[in-house]
Design an enzyme around this catalytic site. Structure first.
Site, PDB file in Angstrom:
ATOM      1  N   ASP A 380       0.861  -1.167   0.000  1.00  0.00           N
ATOM      2  CA  ASP A 380       0.000   0.000   0.000  1.00  0.00           C
ATOM      3  C   ASP A 380       0.907   1.229   0.000  1.00  0.00           C
ATOM      4  O   ASP A 380       2.081   1.148   0.356  1.00  0.00           O
ATOM      5  CB  ASP A 380      -0.891  -0.030   1.245  1.00  0.00           C
ATOM      6  CG  ASP A 380      -1.757   1.207   1.363  1.00  0.00           C
ATOM      7  OD1 ASP A 380      -2.357   1.608   0.350  1.00  0.00           O
ATOM      8  OD2 ASP A 380      -1.811   1.780   2.468  1.00  0.00           O
ATOM      9  N   ASP A 597      -1.792  -0.625   6.088  1.00  0.00           N
ATOM     10  CA  ASP A 597      -1.988  -0.089   7.437  1.00  0.00           C
ATOM     11  C   ASP A 597      -3.399   0.391   7.700  1.00  0.00           C
ATOM     12  O   ASP A 597      -3.756   0.671   8.841  1.00  0.00           O
ATOM     13  CB  ASP A 597      -1.030   1.075   7.682  1.00  0.00           C
ATOM     14  CG  ASP A 597      -1.484   2.343   6.983  1.00  0.00           C
ATOM     15  OD1 ASP A 597      -1.899   2.251   5.805  1.00  0.00           O
ATOM     16  OD2 ASP A 597      -1.435   3.419   7.603  1.00  0.00           O
ATOM     17  N   ASP A 601      -7.313  -1.686   3.856  1.00  0.00           N
ATOM     18  CA  ASP A 601      -6.378  -2.749   3.482  1.00  0.00           C
ATOM     19  C   ASP A 601      -6.744  -4.090   4.096  1.00  0.00           C
ATOM     20  O   ASP A 601      -6.181  -5.116   3.708  1.00  0.00           O
ATOM     21  CB  ASP A 601      -4.954  -2.372   3.927  1.00  0.00           C
ATOM     22  CG  ASP A 601      -4.446  -1.123   3.239  1.00  0.00           C
ATOM     23  OD1 ASP A 601      -4.726  -0.959   2.046  1.00  0.00           O
ATOM     24  OD2 ASP A 601      -3.780  -0.307   3.899  1.00  0.00           O
TER      25      ASP A 601
END
Length: 815
Positions: A380, A597, A601
């Site tokens: 990410d 995080d 996600d």
């Protein structure tokens, strides 16, 4: 184990003949086990040693000691007296466990030793009590073999118990981080109480050099805190009012007061300890394979022992029965799979404990093993590669509006204007000025232009900060540029070009004007974490494919990817589609790790073969992951991969030791060398080989204690694609190669640059985010500053100012 009988607590004896208390410290249980094993071993060794020495070396000892002493210790009745306590007291845990396993039709390592020693002891008793039942050539007792085997078996168990005790070092070190007492301020008085009596809401006082007892939020004071024991980061973190602190960390030279927010089992340290314990007691797939092999191995060894006796009885030399019995017992003893039983769990326990000391929390042994197979890492962007918080990254003067004041004077005025705004971009400008040590004046007046910027009066100047539309509405000519712009930009470009260049770099640019004249272009961006580029390079050096998966626009995503060296970029992905991108990669045969995080996600973390959550992220992401990187640093990901590879290599070596000894020892014990060289393996030698096998595994597993991520040399692995069929709900898409502008079959929405104002922070868009209808910023409803209902729909706002603007004219902003 303990049970309640008639209101009284009764403690049951466990399989090792030890007493345990449910719920007590596991290390205390291991220490009690070691104490009992030591006592049994000392008795066994003391009684066995004289019998063994005189039985093996009696002829030579007769030169040094009286013959009567030699005759005494070689007398079968004396040997019977000495070895019987060894058989029934020292060997009790082995026999009890082994025979119970046979009764329950689940024979294991103790069963082999129990059968072998029982056969040897029974044969020796017959030789002693009724020798006439045996031929004259078969009247040799094997009491010394019984004593030696049991003594060596106890020695092996003692080594294993010490090894398991050693694996608790990481947990003990974590437990020791919590101080015993805490200074709590109640009713204006400072009280010293037990740390476990601190309650949520208590104000805790921390003096220089003290450890923090619980988690909380700082309410006064400023200091640095050493968090290395929790995060693995060596640099102390600065803590001031509003910052969170973690129990177990060490205060620096300042004094803090903080309000307790998590106590007892809810603290970060307690959760880390529980995760490590859970991981150390879980089984890796390779351990389950070893268990299945053991299930077939033990009955197989028993059959081999039986057939060994039969073959010797039929084809062996006289006395056939004696030779057959010796060979069968040697097979049973040398095949004891003690080393096989500890080969995997010992390495897993040491590895997970070691990982915790470097700020990597591995939830299970399966995650540790699967990490070794990862060939693709999906990252990410926001909060993973970047810090997740906008910062002021550039100030480009375009006109010398303030004379000799320069950048600092302009930035001071801009920060003063932005000080009244709660918008994240405004806060980034204010914090940027404060980092430079500038004075941030209070504005005389302030007006927000939703979606465009702000207009304020600061120290007698009218200051406008925002996008081109706001400048136009305020009568500011953004094309009016002095030579200062050319010097700064190092080109003939004007302010609009500087603005465009910042945007191309993935930053959010803003014009700043003073008294109606354009003064500068400010740039705010979500900056990279300090080690992101280094970590990505390390991953690629290990042969891993690195992909960045983000909902941000392609321009910003590619700028970040180029900065850190990511192989591929998949941009503009809606949060709900992130898990589908993971599934697409899996269907291509890749073993995928996802690192994220945020709440958005969580589905992707759960879908990945191994999910890595940043410890600085949300609880949902952490709970959905297999491994947590406590420090929030990508270097922890590299450490986890290196440790997984080292652990699996170590486990395979252990299994090689275990199976290697058995593969060589069983045929020799059965007598395969006798027809050629007349060599037979004594049960005593078999017992020694069995003990050495366990010792080899223990020593090899303990090599993992020397693991140091800073000394690892990168090695590229040859990965194989796996045949996989993961269900996809949407058509798959292909990744965008940011390093080579080659065409790719990617949906248009993945590549199209998102449009928005200068105040648009699309980079934080995620699955559970919504757009502020006033300024256009994407925000999480759970952390929104305010919300309002209008026409049956709830609207969320990034700040109170946006909420006030909406309330004044909701029809203007509603969908």
């Amino acid at each position: 184990m303990k049970t309640q009988v008639n209101g009284q607590t009764m403690f049951n004896t466990d399989a090792n003949g030890l007493q345990g208390r449910s719920g007590t410290d596991p290390d205390a249980e291991r220490k009690r086990e070691i104490k009992v094993l030591n006592r049994r071993l000392v008795i066994a060794a003391a009684l066995t040693l004289p019998i063994l020495v005189f039985a093996m070396f009696g002829m030579w000892l007769a030169v040094f000691v009286p013959m009567g002493v030699v005759d005494c210790f070689t007398n079968p009745w004396v040997q019977f007296v000495f070895i019987t306590p060894v058989m029934f007291y020292s060997g009790w845990p082995i026999h009890r466990t082994g025979w119970l396993a046979l009764v329950h039709r689940s024979p294991e390592m103790n069963s082999l030793v129990a059968l072998g020693t029982a056969a040897s002891y029974a044969y020796s008793v017959v030789v002693t009590v009724m020798p006439g039942l045996l031929p004259s050539g078969a009247r040799e007792p094997y009491f010394e073999s019984v004593g030696t085997i049991i003594t060596l078996m106890l020695l092996g168990q003692l080594l294993e118990a010490h090894a398991r005790l050693g694996t608790g070092e990481s947990i003990r070190a974590l437990i020791d981080l919590t101080p015993k007492t805490a200074h709590v301020v109640r009713d204006g008085n400072t009280l010293d109480i037990d740390a476990d009596r601190v309650e949520v809401g208590d104000v805790v006082l921390i003096k220089p050099g003290e450890q923090l007892p619980v988690d909380g939020t700082v309410i006064s004071g400023r200091t640095t805190v050493d968090e290395s024991m929790i995060t693995g980061e060596p640099i102390p973190a600065t803590k001031a009012e509003g910052d969170t602190v973690t129990g177990g960390t060490v205060n620096g030279n300042g004094t803090l007061q903080y309000r307790a927010t998590k106590v007892g089992r809810d603290t970060v340290l307690s959760q880390i300890i529980e995760l490590v314990r859970t991981a150390q007691t879980s089984k890796a797939p390779i351990q389950k394979l070893a268990d299945r092999i053991s299930g077939y191995f033990v009955p197989g060894v028993m059959l081999i022992a039986i057939w060994t006796f039969v073959v010797w009885w039929i084809f062996g030399p006289a006395p056939r029965g004696l030779y057959g019995l010796v060979a069968a017992v040697a097979v049973l003893v040398i095949a004891c799979p003690c080393a096989l039983g500890i080969a995997t769990p010992l390495s897993v326990t040491i590895s997970t404990g070691k990982a915790a000391r470097y700020g990597v929390l591995i939830r299970s042994a399966e995650a540790l093993e699967t990490t070794r197979e990862i060939d693709t890492v999906v990252l990410d962007k926001t909060g993973t590669i970047t810090r997740g918080k906008p910062e002021l990254t550039g100030v480009s003067l375009v006109n010398d509006v303030l004379g000799d004041g320069g950048e600092d004077a302009l930035l001071s005025l801009a920060a003063g204007a932005e000080q009244a705004s709660e918008h994240p971009l405004a806060q980034a400008v204010v914090e940027g000025a404060q980092r430079r040590g500038l004075t941030v004046p209070q504005p005389d007046s302030f007006e927000a232009a939703p979606g465009s910027g702000i207009v304020a009066h600061v120290e007698g100047h009218e200051v406008v900060v925002g996008n081109g539309d706001l400048m136009k509405n305020c009568g500011v000519d953004v094309q009016s540029t002095s030579s200062v712009c050319k010097a700064v930009a190092q080109s003939e470009a004007d302010a609009t070009q500087v603005f465009a260049d910042y945007a191309q770099q993935g930053k959010t640019p803003m014009f700043a004007a003073v008294d109606g004249q354009l003064a500068a272009v400010l740039a705010v961006a979500d900056t990279l974490k300090s080690d992101s580029a280094e970590a990505v390079t390390a991953l690629r050096e290990r042969g891993l494919q690195v992909i960045m998966l983000t909902g941000d626009n392609a321009t910003t995503a590619e700028a970040i990817a180029n900065a850190v060296g990511v192989d591929h970029v998949i941009a503009g992905v809606h949060p709900e589609h992130k898990a589908k991108e993971i599934a697409r990669l899996q269907n291509e045969g890749h073993m995928v790790a996802m690192v994220g995080d945020g709440i958005n996600d969580a589905p992707a973390l759960a879908a990945a073969d191994v999910g890595f959550a940043m410890g600085t992220g949300t609880d949902v992401a952490i709970q959905s992951s297999d491994i947590t990187l406590v420090s929030g640093s990508l270097s922890g990901l590299v450490t986890a991969i290196d440790l997984s590879r080292a652990a699996m290599r170590n486990i395979k070596q252990n299994l090689g030791f275990a199976f290697g000894y058995n593969g060589i020892g069983i045929p020799v014990a059965a007598g395969i060398l006798y027809p050629i060289w007349h060599i037979m393996l004594s049960p005593m030698i078999a017992g020694a080989a069995m003990a050495f096998s366990s010792l080899s595994v223990v020593l090899n597993a303990n090599r993992l204690r020397s693991f140091d991520p800073n000394k690892i040399k990168p090695r590229k692995f040859a990965f194989k694609l796996h045949e996989r069929h993961v269900e996809l709900a949407v058509a798959p898409t292909k990744s965008v190669d940011a390093s080579a502008d080659a065409p790719h079959d990617v949906p248009e929405q993945h590549m199209k640059k998102k449009e928005g104002s200068a105040m648009d922070m699309n980079m934080n868009a995620s699955a559970n985010t919504v757009k502020d209808p006033v300024c256009g910023m994407m925000i999480d409803p759970k952390t929104a500053a305010a919300s309002q209902d209008y026409n049956g729909k709830t609207y969320y706002f990034c700040s109170d100012n946006c909420a006030k603007s909406f309330a004044a004219d909701p029809a203007k902003y509603a969908d």
